[in-house]
Design a protein around this motif. Structure first.
Motif, short mmCIF file in Angstrom:
data_model
loop_
_atom_site.label_atom_id
_atom_site.label_comp_id
_atom_site.label_asym_id
_atom_site.label_seq_id
_atom_site.Cartn_x
_atom_site.Cartn_y
_atom_site.Cartn_z
N CYS A 44 42.77 46.95 37.39
CA CYS A 44 42.36 45.97 36.93
C CYS A 44 41.44 45.89 38.81
O CYS A 44 41.87 46.92 39.72
CB CYS A 44 42.97 44.50 37.81
SG CYS A 44 44.79 44.44 38.67
N THR A 45 40.73 45.26 39.59
CA THR A 45 40.07 45.95 40.56
C THR A 45 41.30 44.70 42.17
O THR A 45 40.97 43.84 41.78
CB THR A 45 38.65 45.86 41.10
OG1 THR A 45 38.12 46.26 39.68
CG2 THR A 45 38.37 45.98 41.91
N PRO A 46 41.61 45.42 42.89
CA PRO A 46 42.24 44.68 43.74
C PRO A 46 41.00 43.60 44.32
O PRO A 46 39.98 43.84 44.66
CB PRO A 46 42.85 45.73 45.17
CG PRO A 46 41.50 47.07 44.52
CD PRO A 46 41.30 46.76 43.60
N VAL A 47 41.25 42.79 44.73
CA VAL A 47 40.35 41.48 45.49
C VAL A 47 41.24 41.74 47.32
O VAL A 47 42.37 41.29 47.87
CB VAL A 47 40.89 39.84 45.22
CG1 VAL A 47 40.25 39.23 45.73
CG2 VAL A 47 40.71 39.89 43.34
N PHE A 48 40.08 41.13 47.86
CA PHE A 48 40.73 41.37 49.18
C PHE A 48 39.85 39.47 49.71
O PHE A 48 38.44 39.36 49.55
CB PHE A 48 39.16 42.06 50.31
CG PHE A 48 40.66 43.61 49.87
CD1 PHE A 48 41.49 43.87 51.48
CD2 PHE A 48 40.14 44.09 48.83
CE1 PHE A 48 42.11 44.86 51.19
CE2 PHE A 48 41.02 45.64 49.25
CZ PHE A 48 41.63 45.52 50.11
#
Length: 295
Positions: A92-96
């Motif tokens: 998954c792509t990390p979220v900021f």
């Protein structure tokens, strides 16, 4: 339902516990909605270490916000996760999110996980897996459900705690590894056994309805946020794959090891526990991060 709030009014909404409030005996732990610094963790998860944007608008816009321009837009205007490729992928792509140093309002659409719990959930006794967590309202796909919060500990402390466990002890430690190209792998170990939130009651399933995404808000230490991988109906148990996936494939360690190898990986203090999720693709054993046990 009796109205007993597991969080003692710490969360935005009460977390109900099934049964008579005077008779319920649930695991003893300190409730914390957020991660806390545990043994071996060099960074305080509560410390603000990420830069903020200078947006003065009610909600940040991609063309003006430094946060969105740097990290990308993670949610739609209603707070639903946009990138749902994690549902069908092994990563998954990390979220900021916008943080405490950002000038935007608390109502900014890039503030979701940090707002905390908003769904009505209930801790209850399952048929054969001890405590579990279910929803008391429908949950649309992509909705943030809850965090898996606890003590953030080092690799060495995670190994020590796992080796100290007996056959009947529950293992709550979740390991998240983030790969950023050819650079070093970022590892985060969270253990809600003694200090944690409602996420500690989530059971494993080889066919889960939640998936985990590392979300960074104020700190470089990620929050382990759980989102709905599909529409979830009222009274459904909430589960996730302890191995971190949502592709409904057995964990690599389990699917590629023979029974002899599994037996050899056991120690006197810790051994694989049977999985009772009931899914047709059940891997028979709960996921076990064998790398944590290597010396």
């Amino acid at each position: 339902m009796n109205g007993l709030d597991l969080s003692n009014d710490i969360e935005n909404v009460p977390i109900l516990i099934e049964g008579d409030a005077s008779e319920v005996e649930y695991p003893s732990f300190q409730y914390s909605p957020d991660n806390v610094q545990g043994p071996g963790c060099a960074i305080d998860p509560c410390e603000v270490t990420l830069p903020g944007c200078s947006c003065l608008s009610h909600s940040c816009l991609t063309e003006r916000c430094s946060c969105l321009q740097t990290y990308g837009q993670a949610y739609d205007s209603s707070g639903i996760l946009l990138d749902l490729t994690s549902v069908d992928a092994t990563y998954c792509t990390p979220v900021f999110e916008c943080n405490a140093l950002c000038a935007c309002s608390e109502a900014c659409s890039n503030r979701v996980v940090q707002r905390g719990l908003s769904l009505r959930l209930e801790v209850y006794h399952t048929k054969d897996r001890g405590w579990g967590l279910r929803t008391l309202e429908p949950i649309p796909r992509g909705t943030f459900v809850c965090e898996y919060a606890g003590e953030v500990i080092s690799f060495e402390e995670a190994r020590r705690r796992q080796l100290a466990q007996g056959p009947g002890d529950n293992n709550y430690i979740i390991a998240v590894r983030e790969h950023a190209g050819p650079g070093p792998v970022t590892q985060t170990f969270v253990d809600p056994a003694k200090v944690g939130n409602v996420g500690r009651f989530l059971n494993h399933s080889c066919l889960p309805n939640l998936f985990m995404v590392p979300v960074r808000v104020h700190s470089t230490v990620p929050r382990l946020a759980l989102f709905a991988g599909r529409h979830i109906g009222t009274q459904e148990e909430l589960t996730f794959d302890y191995a971190g996936g949502y592709s409904n494939q057995p964990p690599v360690e389990l699917s590629k090891q023979s029974d002899a190898a599994i037996q050899a990986s056991r120690t006197d203090a810790l051994q694989r526990k049977a999985c009772h999720c009931g899914a047709q693709n059940c891997a028979r054993f709960l996921p076990l991060d064998i790398s944590v046990l290597n010396f």
